[in-house]
Every structure is written in C-alpha cells, then in structure tokens.
Design a protein around this motif. Structure first.
Motif, PDB file in Angstrom:
ATOM      1  N   ALA A  88     -44.407   2.842  14.175  1.00 24.02           N
ATOM      2  CA  ALA A  88     -42.945   2.790  14.114  1.00 24.02           C
ATOM      3  C   ALA A  88     -42.430   3.616  12.937  1.00 24.02           C
ATOM      4  CB  ALA A  88     -42.483   1.353  13.997  1.00 24.02           C
ATOM      5  N   LEU A  89     -43.121   3.487  11.797  1.00 24.64           N
ATOM      6  CA  LEU A  89     -42.686   4.230  10.622  1.00 24.64           C
ATOM      7  C   LEU A  89     -42.751   5.721  10.876  1.00 24.64           C
ATOM      8  CD1 LEU A  89     -44.479   2.115   7.870  1.00 24.64           C
ATOM      9  CD2 LEU A  89     -42.014   2.326   8.194  1.00 24.64           C
ATOM     10  N   GLN A 130     -42.640   7.298  13.772  1.00 23.05           N
ATOM     11  CA  GLN A 130     -41.595   7.686  14.723  1.00 23.05           C
ATOM     12  C   GLN A 130     -40.241   7.772  14.038  1.00 23.05           C
ATOM     13  OE1 GLN A 130     -41.156   5.908  18.566  1.00 23.05           O
ATOM     14  NE2 GLN A 130     -43.346   5.537  18.789  1.00 23.05           N
ATOM     15  N   THR A 131     -39.942   6.768  13.251  1.00 20.92           N
ATOM     16  CA  THR A 131     -38.650   6.760  12.562  1.00 20.92           C
ATOM     17  C   THR A 131     -38.542   7.927  11.603  1.00 20.92           C
ATOM     18  OG1 THR A 131     -38.497   4.369  12.725  1.00 20.92           O
ATOM     19  CG2 THR A 131     -37.143   5.407  11.069  1.00 20.92           C
ATOM     20  N   GLU A 132     -39.617   8.181  10.896  1.00 14.46           N
ATOM     21  CA  GLU A 132     -39.629   9.300   9.948  1.00 14.46           C
ATOM     22  C   GLU A 132     -39.329  10.619  10.671  1.00 14.46           C
ATOM     23  OE1 GLU A 132     -43.293   9.483   7.824  1.00 14.46           O
ATOM     24  OE2 GLU A 132     -42.253   9.619   5.904  1.00 14.46           O
ATOM     25  N   ILE A 148     -39.556   4.600   3.526  1.00 13.75           N
ATOM     26  CA  ILE A 148     -40.440   4.659   4.689  1.00 13.75           C
ATOM     27  C   ILE A 148     -41.753   5.343   4.331  1.00 13.75           C
ATOM     28  CG2 ILE A 148     -40.734   5.713   6.960  1.00 13.75           C
ATOM     29  CD1 ILE A 148     -37.822   5.166   7.497  1.00 13.75           C
ATOM     30  N   ALA A 201     -33.107   5.904  15.423  1.00 11.99           N
ATOM     31  CA  ALA A 201     -34.380   6.119  14.744  1.00 11.99           C
ATOM     32  C   ALA A 201     -34.870   4.815  14.118  1.00 11.99           C
ATOM     33  CB  ALA A 201     -34.224   7.190  13.669  1.00 11.99           C
ATOM     34  N   LYS A 202     -33.912   4.064  13.600  1.00 14.87           N
ATOM     35  CA  LYS A 202     -34.281   2.810  12.948  1.00 14.87           C
ATOM     36  C   LYS A 202     -34.760   1.769  13.940  1.00 14.87           C
ATOM     37  CE  LYS A 202     -30.974   3.381   9.148  1.00 14.87           C
ATOM     38  NZ  LYS A 202     -29.759   2.812   8.517  1.00 14.87           N
ATOM     39  N   ASP A 261     -37.789  11.010  13.573  1.00 14.79           N
ATOM     40  CA  ASP A 261     -36.418  11.032  14.089  1.00 14.79           C
ATOM     41  C   ASP A 261     -35.375  11.215  12.988  1.00 14.79           C
ATOM     42  OD1 ASP A 261     -37.736  10.585  16.382  1.00 14.79           O
ATOM     43  OD2 ASP A 261     -36.654   8.768  16.973  1.00 14.79           O
ATOM     44  N   LEU A 262     -35.644  10.634  11.836  1.00 13.49           N
ATOM     45  CA  LEU A 262     -34.678  10.770  10.738  1.00 13.49           C
ATOM     46  C   LEU A 262     -34.641  12.200  10.229  1.00 13.49           C
ATOM     47  CD1 LEU A 262     -34.967   7.569   8.517  1.00 13.49           C
ATOM     48  CD2 LEU A 262     -33.169   8.226  10.107  1.00 13.49           C
ATOM     49  N   LEU A 303     -49.177  -1.157  14.474  1.00 12.15           N
ATOM     50  CA  LEU A 303     -47.847  -1.302  15.060  1.00 12.15           C
ATOM     51  C   LEU A 303     -46.784  -0.758  14.119  1.00 12.15           C
ATOM     52  CD1 LEU A 303     -46.761  -2.641  17.649  1.00 12.15           C
ATOM     53  CD2 LEU A 303     -46.368  -4.697  16.324  1.00 12.15           C
ATOM     54  N   ILE A 304     -46.813  -1.226  12.883  1.00 13.58           N
ATOM     55  CA  ILE A 304     -45.815  -0.812  11.898  1.00 13.58           C
ATOM     56  C   ILE A 304     -45.967   0.665  11.575  1.00 13.58           C
ATOM     57  CG2 ILE A 304     -44.873  -1.261   9.620  1.00 13.58           C
ATOM     58  CD1 ILE A 304     -44.513  -3.683  11.187  1.00 13.58           C
ATOM     59  N   ALA A 316     -40.757  -2.770  16.239  1.00 14.41           N
ATOM     60  CA  ALA A 316     -42.122  -3.069  15.790  1.00 14.41           C
ATOM     61  C   ALA A 316     -42.171  -4.392  15.048  1.00 14.41           C
ATOM     62  CB  ALA A 316     -42.630  -1.937  14.894  1.00 14.41           C
ATOM     63  N   CYS A 317     -41.161  -4.652  14.251  1.00  8.92           N
ATOM     64  CA  CYS A 317     -41.119  -5.913  13.509  1.00  8.92           C
ATOM     65  C   CYS A 317     -40.979  -7.087  14.470  1.00  8.92           C
ATOM     66  CB  CYS A 317     -39.970  -5.905  12.504  1.00  8.92           C
ATOM     67  SG  CYS A 317     -40.242  -4.829  11.089  1.00  8.92           S
ATOM     68  N   HIS A 342     -36.944   1.878  16.167  1.00 12.22           N
ATOM     69  CA  HIS A 342     -38.405   1.804  16.261  1.00 12.22           C
ATOM     70  C   HIS A 342     -38.965   0.745  15.333  1.00 12.22           C
ATOM     71  CE1 HIS A 342     -37.973   6.273  17.401  1.00 12.22           C
ATOM     72  NE2 HIS A 342     -38.180   5.590  18.499  1.00 12.22           N
ATOM     73  N   ILE A 343     -38.474   0.773  14.109  1.00 13.88           N
ATOM     74  CA  ILE A 343     -39.004  -0.143  13.108  1.00 13.88           C
ATOM     75  C   ILE A 343     -38.641  -1.580  13.445  1.00 13.88           C
ATOM     76  CG2 ILE A 343     -38.749  -0.864  10.707  1.00 13.88           C
ATOM     77  CD1 ILE A 343     -38.781   2.026   9.907  1.00 13.88           C
TER      78      ILE A 343
END
Lengths: 170, 170
Positions: free
Chosen positions: A114-115, A117-119, A136, B10-11, A121-122, A110-111, B17-18, B13-14
């Motif tokens: 998300a990481l 995806q965020t990476e 991240i 973007a954030k 997008d950032l 799960l995490i 997930a949390c 997502h994290i």
DNA sequence: AGATACGTTCGGGATAATCGAAACGTACTT
DNA sequence: AAGTACGTTTCGATTATCCCGAACGTATCT
C-alpha cells in the motif's frame, strides 16, 4: 481414551488457552477447542472423532479443520485404504515458528504494498505532499526492514537464533 | 487539508490496507480506517477531526481510538491548555516493532502457562499419560524457546538484527 | 451558577458470524 | 445398481458484534 476426571480437567487448561488464543486472533471458539483437542490426542483424529469429542456438529468441525489446516496448525494425514481424513496437530518446531510469523509477514507485505502504491500515486499528484511523502518513505523503510528481518529469521531455527543473539554484544 | 482528488485516491490504498490488516487481526473496519487516517495526517487529530474525516460517530471513534492506543498503534498527545485529546500514529521504529511482536508474545505466554499447568496437574493424576506428557514437554520447550527468542529480539533494533543475522553462517 | 466543550458510557437497531440439520457429491462395497 | 461412509455445501435460526444517537460526567470558562 482417558476418562479420568482429574486428567480431563488438567487438559482443560490447554483447551482454554487455545480458545483464548483463537479469540485474540479473531477466530471463533470452535477453532480453539479443535486445536486443543487435536493437540491433546495421542492419535490422529477423524472428523467424527473431533465432532464426538468436542460436541460440535460435523459441518462445523469440517469447516474449522479446513481453516486450521490452512493456518498450518493442523495437518491432514492420509492413510492408504481409508477414505477418512485424519488430523494431527503440527508439532514440528520449524513449522510452528513459521505459523507464528505468518501474520506479521502478512501485515508487513500488506502495508508495504500500500505504501509503495501510494508513494507512486502521490508522485503524479499536483498537490504539495512533501510531509506525507517523507512519512511514507520512513514507514516503507521500516516495513522493508521488517520484511527482510522476517526472511532472515525464517532461515534459522529458533535454537540457532537464540544462540546467535545471546552471543551478540548489544 | 488536501482536497486534491488524485491525492485522496492515492491515500485510499493505505487505508484499505489498514482495514484489511485490522480484519486479519480480528478487529473491525473502523480500527483500520482510523489507523490509516491518523497515519496520513500531517498533524495530530482530535476525536472530532477523526469523526469528521472518517464519517464515524464520535462514540465509535472514541471507543476505537482507546483500542488503538492500547495496542500501541496510536498515541494520545496532550497539549497544555487544551482539553482535547490529540492523536498521532506511533512511528518510532522500535515501538512499531514491539507492536508487531506483542501478539506472538501473548500467544507464547498464554500457551506456555497452560502447558505448565496441565503438566503439573497430570503429574498428580493416576492415569497413564506418558505419551501426552512427552508431547506437552516438547511443546513447552518450543514455547519456552520462542519466549526467550522474543526477549532477545526486543533487545536489538531491526537494523542490528538484520546485520547480525545476515553475517551469520547458516 | 450556568454554559460550554470535551471524553465516555449506555441502550437499541441493523448487520454479520456462528452453528447445526439436512441435502449433496463421491468413491468404494456389496 | 443399490447401499454405505465419508467430506462438503447450503440454508435458516440463533447469537454476537458494530455503530449511532442520546444521555451522562466533568472540567473550564463567563
């Protein structure tokens, strides 16, 4: 079954522990009671058996037995020529090990998702996010490793793992 | 901080997930939101910061940050000459590994205790409990092994474990 | 001492989870 | 066809949880 009062009170420990364990994991009491009851039974139990033994209604028992089955804690046994569902507690060590690991596995994936995806997008984001991106990346590395480790652990039996690790130098 | 909308989404997502992870483990949404927020922050955050960022009241934030601290997910940082509690997300790999393992450890010890108590009590019980006693013995063996394995696993880093296990023959 | 800035604790109102009774669907039997 | 014995779903009432605002306790200033 075994209506000996001393014997019954002995079993209470296990049911209590199952209830407590269920609560820790965010499940309701019924889950724990059913798990404990199932484990303490010498034979497979039907929904009616479980309802009678635990005092929970059949609908509650049905609902929670399906949950326990999904969790890999209980197993439905089909007896040919019998409409009823018979339940037994899963007792195979490897299956039990897998059950213990599922939550960690779920968390890691799960995490990790998300990481990533965020990476992504950032990356396509104008703002200065260097610091966060490196955090991240570190976190992703950890969960990637954890995922890998879990995969390795599930390849061996508990016995084998103990053997391997106790022989290894620190 | 970084009010870029693309960056903020973007954030998300994290944080999502949390939240999901928290719910799986039986905690409330606030726990997940706070954990995610803390992780995504470049600097330590105070209760007021967290309250402002997440929208939760200070009392809710206080309550849940104490929980996160107990779980080993967040850490309180004291800055000399500053009354406030500053929080950071625990990011040390070994601590994070330990956090992932605590629930399993708790479960193993909980069940193990109950099995041993029941075993003892059944011994001084007149009824015929051979079958159940052998089941309990098997189960106790499993959880004993699991406990032992967990202890071994916590001795090594994730990296070391991967190295050891990937080199081992199946 | 009074004021301020914290963290924490305490009711209460909204919200969600839990559980049982009853209805439902379905396969098998009579 | 009607009846029976199951598992499952639905619905409402009870119960527990979550969260906020307000009060509280306590240091540290002025």
């Amino acid at each position: 079954m075994s209506p000996d009062p001393t014997c019954e009170s002995a079993k209470r420990h296990i049911i209590d522990a199952c209830v407590q364990s269920a609560k820790i994991k965010g499940y309701n009491d019924a889950c724990g009671v059913l798990r404990g009851t199932l484990f303490l039974s010498e034979e497979p139990l039907s929904l009616d058996d479980l309802s009678r033994t635990t005092g929970y209604s059949k609908s509650t028992v049905c609902l929670n037995m399906n949950l326990l089955e999904n969790l890999g804690i209980a197993q439905r046994v089909v007896i040919p020529g019998d409409k009823r569902s018979w339940y037994v507690a899963v007792s195979d060590p490897n299956s039990m090990k897998a059950v213990l690991l599922t939550n960690i596995k779920k968390e890691a994936q799960l995490i990790l998702n998300a990481l990533e995806q965020t990476e992504r997008d950032l990356g396509s984001c104008g703002a200065n996010t260097e610091k966060i991106q490196s955090k991240i990346a570190a976190m992703r590395h950890f969960y990637k490793q954890t995922d890998e480790l879990l995969r390795l652990i599930s390849r061996f039996t508990t016995e084998e793992l103990i053997d391997l690790l106790s022989k290894a130098k620190i």
